[in-house]
Scaffold this active site. Structure first.
Site: not given
Ligand code: A2P
Length: 329
Positions: A97, A126, A234
């Site tokens: 990333r 996420c 979440h």
């Protein structure tokens, strides 16, 4: 499209298979891949059974695209081998990333950066994805100065082992622990490992990945990430300070018109996002939208999304859809 799903026996891998089917991604052949432990197991996709293969065999089967969700170590070692064989990898781990040569993509925001040369594409964390989907359109209009985010994260983000830990604790059975502490009836302020600065890696992902995706290193961000015993998604309490002032009705309008965002915000009838509503859905839900009266140009909101869907599988498959639509694979 020959599609390999690396980590097909895991939580995200399972959802990837579901999302590929739901969105009618043109899969001509599915190649489920997992660790040596699972080789030979049968995985069902569109009522057909497919045998799980190992990573080396998967490369030999020459998929066009490989969706990776088998942890950072597997990605670090194997994604380059797939890429060398001409296979486009979309990787759900944190391995690539922050690599300057890799794109970190949320299709609603920055898929236009992708080219046919991007052979390893990183899918963000996420908790970052759901936050930036809601914030990017507001950043465009008002320019973000600072974000303070606190997360309330689902155990599904940790994988199968954590789901089992919670199930065992609810049933009163002693079993393997994914966390240092019981998670049932608890809140653990420790997601991923601690870094030298006293923050967890999950907290720093929210900082670094958000700056990269919004392409603005000047945004100040601070985060606290907490694991709670929920399974549907979440949740995030987000406090955001903008350069310019806003009108709350305009903020609602912008969010209402933003792709991938659903506003659930009517306190008169107790409507706000919650994991029980987000569970199994692909959108990012935003509510409790209100001005922070303690300082100028500052907004509070509550953002919820299914971490296995938009936070992982759906975002990955949306990237694949973009590549396909734009002839990049
Ligand atoms: P396996 O089921 O064979 O262990 P989760 O995060 O939900 O626990 O899932 C992790 C996924 O990654 C599983 O599909 C798991 O396969 C896969 N996996 C873990 N380690 C490896 C590895 N070294 N090589 C390939 N797949 C792996």
């Amino acid at each position: 499209m020959k599609v390999a799903v690396v980590g097909a026996t895991g939580l995200v891998g399972e959802v990837m298979l579901k999302v590929l089917e739901e969105r009618s991604f043109p899969v001509s052949e599915l190649i489920p891949v997992a660790s040596e432990r699972s080789v030979g197991k049968l995985i069902s996709y569109k009522s057909k059974d497919y045998k799980v293969v190992g990573l080396q065999d998967a490369i030999k089967m020459k998929p066009n695209i490989a969706l990776f969700s088998a942890g950072g170590d597997t990605s670090l070692k194997w994604a380059p081998k797939f890429a060398e064989a001409g296979i486009t990898v979309i990787d759900n781990s944190s391995a690539w990333r922050m690599d300057h040569s890799k794109q970190l993509v949320v299709p609603e925001i920055n898929a236009d950066k992708l080219t046919a040369n991007d052979k390893i594409i990183a899918n963000p964390n996420c908790s970052t994805i759901q936050m930036v989907v809601a914030l990017a359109p507001l950043h465009k209009k008002y320019k973000i100065k600072r974000i303070v985010v606190s997360t309330y994260q689902s155990i599904t983000g940790t994988g199968v082992k954590a789901v089992r830990q919670l199930e065992n604790e609810v049933a009163g059975i002693k079993g393997e622990m994914a966390y240092h502490y019981p998670i049932y009836q608890n809140a653990i302020p420790h997601c991923d490992v601690f870094e030298e600065n006293g923050y967890t890696k999950e907290e720093m992902k929210l900082v670094r990945e958000t700056q990269k995706i919004l392409d603005d290193r000047t945004i100040a961000i601070t985060a606290t990430a907490v694991r709670i015993p929920t399974a549907g998604g979440h949740s995030e309490a987000v406090n955001v300070e903008f350069e310019s002032d806003f009108d709350i009705s305009d903020v609602r309008k912008i969010l209402n018109e933003s792709e991938g965002v659903v506003v659930q915000d009517n306190i008169d009838v107790n409507t706000y996002p919650m994991p029980i509503y987000a569970n199994g859905k692909d959108d990012v839900f935003v509510g409790r939208i209100r001005r922070d009266g303690s300082q100028p140009n500052t907004l509070n909101m509550w953002i919820v999304s299914d971490n296995l869907r938009k936070g992982a599988a759906t975002n990955t498959i949306q990237i694949a859809e973009y590549l396909l639509k734009n002839n990049l694979i």
